[in-house]
Design a protein around this motif. Structure first.
Motif, short mmCIF file in Angstrom:
data_model
loop_
_atom_site.label_atom_id
_atom_site.label_comp_id
_atom_site.label_asym_id
_atom_site.label_seq_id
_atom_site.Cartn_x
_atom_site.Cartn_y
_atom_site.Cartn_z
N LYS A 204 1.02 -1.24 0.16
CA LYS A 204 -0.30 -0.11 -0.57
C LYS A 204 1.38 1.11 0.50
O LYS A 204 0.17 2.37 -1.42
CB LYS A 204 -1.20 -0.32 1.09
CG LYS A 204 -1.90 1.03 1.60
CD LYS A 204 -2.83 1.42 2.43
CE LYS A 204 -4.04 2.43 2.21
NZ LYS A 204 -5.16 2.20 3.79
N ASP A 205 2.10 1.95 0.57
CA ASP A 205 2.34 2.88 0.85
C ASP A 205 3.74 2.90 -0.57
O ASP A 205 3.09 4.10 -0.41
CB ASP A 205 3.81 3.10 2.13
CG ASP A 205 2.90 2.35 3.54
OD1 ASP A 205 1.50 3.23 3.30
OD2 ASP A 205 2.97 2.05 4.42
N TYR A 206 3.84 1.96 -1.20
CA TYR A 206 4.67 2.07 -2.03
C TYR A 206 3.26 2.30 -3.82
O TYR A 206 4.54 3.19 -4.54
CB TYR A 206 5.19 0.36 -2.58
CG TYR A 206 6.45 0.25 -1.46
CD1 TYR A 206 7.35 1.03 -0.70
CD2 TYR A 206 6.05 -0.94 -0.74
CE1 TYR A 206 8.32 0.51 -0.79
CE2 TYR A 206 7.13 -2.03 -0.10
CZ TYR A 206 8.32 -1.03 0.09
OH TYR A 206 9.23 -1.50 0.69
N LYS A 207 2.35 2.14 -3.52
CA LYS A 207 1.38 2.38 -4.35
C LYS A 207 0.92 3.63 -4.32
O LYS A 207 0.49 4.39 -5.40
CB LYS A 207 0.30 1.59 -4.29
CG LYS A 207 -1.06 1.46 -4.78
CD LYS A 207 -1.84 0.36 -4.80
CE LYS A 207 -3.26 1.25 -5.77
NZ LYS A 207 -4.25 -0.30 -5.11
N LYS A 208 0.69 3.87 -3.48
CA LYS A 208 0.90 5.52 -3.17
C LYS A 208 1.37 6.45 -2.75
O LYS A 208 1.18 7.55 -3.86
CB LYS A 208 -0.19 5.26 -1.08
CG LYS A 208 -1.21 4.93 -1.17
CD LYS A 208 -2.87 4.60 -1.63
CE LYS A 208 -3.76 3.93 -1.61
NZ LYS A 208 -4.82 4.05 -2.37
N MET A 209 2.58 6.06 -2.89
CA MET A 209 4.02 7.33 -3.32
C MET A 209 3.64 7.49 -4.69
O MET A 209 4.47 7.99 -5.27
CB MET A 209 4.69 7.06 -2.32
CG MET A 209 5.02 6.83 -1.19
SD MET A 209 5.26 8.29 -0.88
CE MET A 209 7.34 8.81 -1.01
N SER A 210 3.22 6.26 -5.49
CA SER A 210 3.68 6.52 -6.93
C SER A 210 2.29 6.90 -7.52
O SER A 210 2.19 7.10 -8.61
CB SER A 210 3.74 4.99 -7.19
OG SER A 210 2.51 4.21 -7.49
N GLN A 211 1.39 7.52 -6.84
CA GLN A 211 0.03 7.86 -7.56
C GLN A 211 -0.45 9.57 -7.61
O GLN A 211 0.71 9.93 -6.71
CB GLN A 211 -1.54 7.61 -6.61
CG GLN A 211 -1.48 5.80 -6.62
CD GLN A 211 -2.96 5.62 -6.00
OE1 GLN A 211 -3.06 4.78 -6.23
NE2 GLN A 211 -3.13 6.56 -5.10
N ASP A 212 -0.81 10.01 -8.54
CA ASP A 212 -0.89 11.04 -8.77
C ASP A 212 -1.65 11.68 -8.12
O ASP A 212 -1.43 12.88 -7.47
CB ASP A 212 -1.03 11.63 -10.15
CG ASP A 212 -0.06 11.65 -11.19
OD1 ASP A 212 0.88 11.84 -10.49
OD2 ASP A 212 -0.25 10.83 -12.05
N HIS A 213 -2.80 10.97 -7.21
CA HIS A 213 -3.23 11.70 -6.41
C HIS A 213 -4.13 10.73 -5.20
O HIS A 213 -3.81 9.26 -5.51
CB HIS A 213 -4.97 11.64 -7.15
CG HIS A 213 -4.77 13.37 -7.96
ND1 HIS A 213 -4.75 12.84 -8.43
CD2 HIS A 213 -5.88 14.35 -7.01
CE1 HIS A 213 -4.95 14.82 -9.19
NE2 HIS A 213 -5.81 15.30 -8.45
N ILE A 214 -3.79 10.95 -3.72
CA ILE A 214 -3.89 9.96 -2.86
C ILE A 214 -5.97 10.63 -2.32
O ILE A 214 -6.20 11.74 -1.63
CB ILE A 214 -3.18 10.08 -1.80
CG1 ILE A 214 -1.66 9.90 -1.90
CG2 ILE A 214 -3.86 9.26 -0.55
CD1 ILE A 214 -0.99 9.47 -0.92
N GLY A 215 -6.63 10.18 -2.64
CA GLY A 215 -7.99 10.08 -2.44
C GLY A 215 -7.93 11.64 -2.90
O GLY A 215 -8.13 11.24 -4.26
N SER A 216 -8.22 12.98 -2.61
CA SER A 216 -8.86 13.72 -3.30
C SER A 216 -7.52 14.90 -3.16
O SER A 216 -8.50 15.59 -4.03
CB SER A 216 -10.27 14.60 -2.56
OG SER A 216 -9.82 15.22 -1.69
N ILE A 217 -6.69 14.31 -2.36
CA ILE A 217 -5.61 15.12 -2.31
C ILE A 217 -4.79 15.31 -3.34
O ILE A 217 -3.41 14.04 -3.88
CB ILE A 217 -4.97 14.82 -0.99
CG1 ILE A 217 -6.04 14.77 0.27
CG2 ILE A 217 -3.84 15.86 -0.81
CD1 ILE A 217 -6.40 16.28 0.22
N ALA A 218 -4.32 15.65 -4.59
CA ALA A 218 -3.38 15.51 -5.75
C ALA A 218 -1.64 15.70 -5.03
O ALA A 218 -1.46 16.50 -3.97
CB ALA A 218 -3.17 17.32 -6.10
#
Length: 392
Positions: A204-218
């Motif tokens: 999960k942490d690696y995935k979230k760091m790779s995304q352009d958005h986390i939830g509604s947060i850019a």
């Protein structure tokens, strides 16, 4: 320039490991409601007066300091015992379970408060204890974005609240597309929750760091120091709780592996169930913004409709759940340490009733679990809104 290139390279590496990740542009959401907007200012004045009149700090008290010592001792005392003393296999399992449970309790009761800045008055000490997240396998930086920003601001709003995406195969909102697998989710949910922290530690942490958005947060980019913090924290956790046990514990490797997995099952289930019971139950609402991104209620009123308490009379639940059975108070006052929630809950409930605002609370934890499973079953079989919109 070098830092920027390194950061983008890290993002590409992590992103390539998660094929199919797609985060759409998230609409800017605003809380525009004026009706009952005075609820929160009135409530805040009353809560502030409670602390001032009684000469009480909003931060940790003696009970909270005892919890910190107890939880940290139980985790690392169990680990040291495993590494130093020859033990029968059954004791290895018990100590790993102990590590799992108290890692969950630490996440709920220490790290969570520290990440909100409610553990101590000193921001430095809050940062230190928030870093404990890394020692139990998570990452305090991604947590602060997922939880403090996305979840606390946009509670139960599909596409904006990260917690509604915590189990991708489940439909935790009536606004998600209904799929055939969802008809079984009320049966699969409790067993699946035990896998939550395994996913967190390894994916999960690696995935979230790779995304352009986390939830509604850019999150178009992350500071290079946070990438370093992520990998150092993970390496430390893998070393303490995987490598060292395999080297020093005098038991067959398959028992050590099984004990580690069982530990995480207890940890994951404990964390997941506590957070699910606060927002995904029959009483809570799942509002959606209008075409321009407006939620037609005040933010605090929105929190009251999307959040529920449980087992608030149980001292045992209060002690080990980090006060998150008082989720209503936590969402309204995240800067207040959870040990004070039982006292201010009376103020919150009375003020809510004065303004005609609901105060959702299940008397027991078992009752909340049953309500959670019933709403999952409904979401797994029905399309559309579970409740009418929150009144404007």
């Amino acid at each position: 320039m070098v830092v920027e290139k390194s950061t983008h390279a890290l993002r590409r590496i992590c992103s390539s490991c998660f094929i199919g990740i797609h985060v759409s542009m998230v609409q800017k959401i605003k809380f525009t409601g004026k009706d009952k907007a005075e609820f929160y200012p009135v409530l805040k004045r009353r809560v502030d007066a409670y602390f001032k009149d009684n000469g009480i700090s909003t931060h940790a008290n003696g009970v909270m300091r005892f919890k910190i010592i107890l939880y940290v001792t139980m985790i690392f005392g169990s680990l040291i015992t495993l590494l130093v003393f020859p033990l029968p296999v059954w004791a290895v399992y018990l100590l790993f379970i102990n590590i799992g449970l108290f890692s969950a309790f630490s996440g709920l009761g220490i790290c969570h408060d520290a990440s909100h800045g409610s553990l101590f008055a000193s921001s430095k000490w809050n940062t230190v204890f928030a870093w404990l997240f890394n020692l139990v396998g998570a990452n305090d930086y991604t947590w602060s974005i997922m939880h403090n920003k996305a979840h606390h601001t946009y509670t139960n709003i599909e596409g904006a609240d990260e917690d509604l995406e915590s189990a991708p195969f489940m439909r935790m909102s009536p606004h998600k597309p209904l799929k055939p697998i969802h008809r079984w989710q009320h049966i699969l949910a409790l067993p699946a929750y035990g896998l939550a922290t395994l996913s967190w530690v390894f994916v999960k942490d690696y995935k979230k760091m790779s995304q352009d958005h986390i939830g509604s947060i850019a999150t178009p980019s992350h500071p290079r120091k946070q990438w370093i913090r992520l990998f150092v924290g993970k390496a430390l956790y893998y070393s303490l709780f995987i490598a060292l046990p395999f080297i020093f514990i005098q038991a067959p490797w398959y028992h050590i592996l099984a004990a580690f997995l069982v530990s995480h099952y207890f940890e994951g289930f404990t964390l997941a169930i506590v957070f699910m019971l606060a927002h995904v139950v029959e009483e809570t609402h799942f509002p959606i913004p209008d075409d321009v991104g407006n939620i037609e209620s005040a933010w605090a009123v929105h929190q009251m409709y999307t959040t529920a308490n449980f087992a608030i009379e149980s001292k045992i639940v209060c002690f080990f759940c980090g006060g998150l059975n008082f989720q209503v108070e936590h969402h309204l006052f995240p800067l207040i340490n959870h040990v004070h929630f039982p006292a201010i809950s009376k103020i919150t409930r009375e003020t809510a009733h004065e303004f005609g605002i609901p105060y959702f609370a299940h008397p027991t934890m078992l009752g909340a679990v049953k309500s959670h499973l019933r709403i999952l079953k409904r979401f797994g079989h029905e399309k559309g809104e579970a409740h009418p919109p929150v009144p404007a």
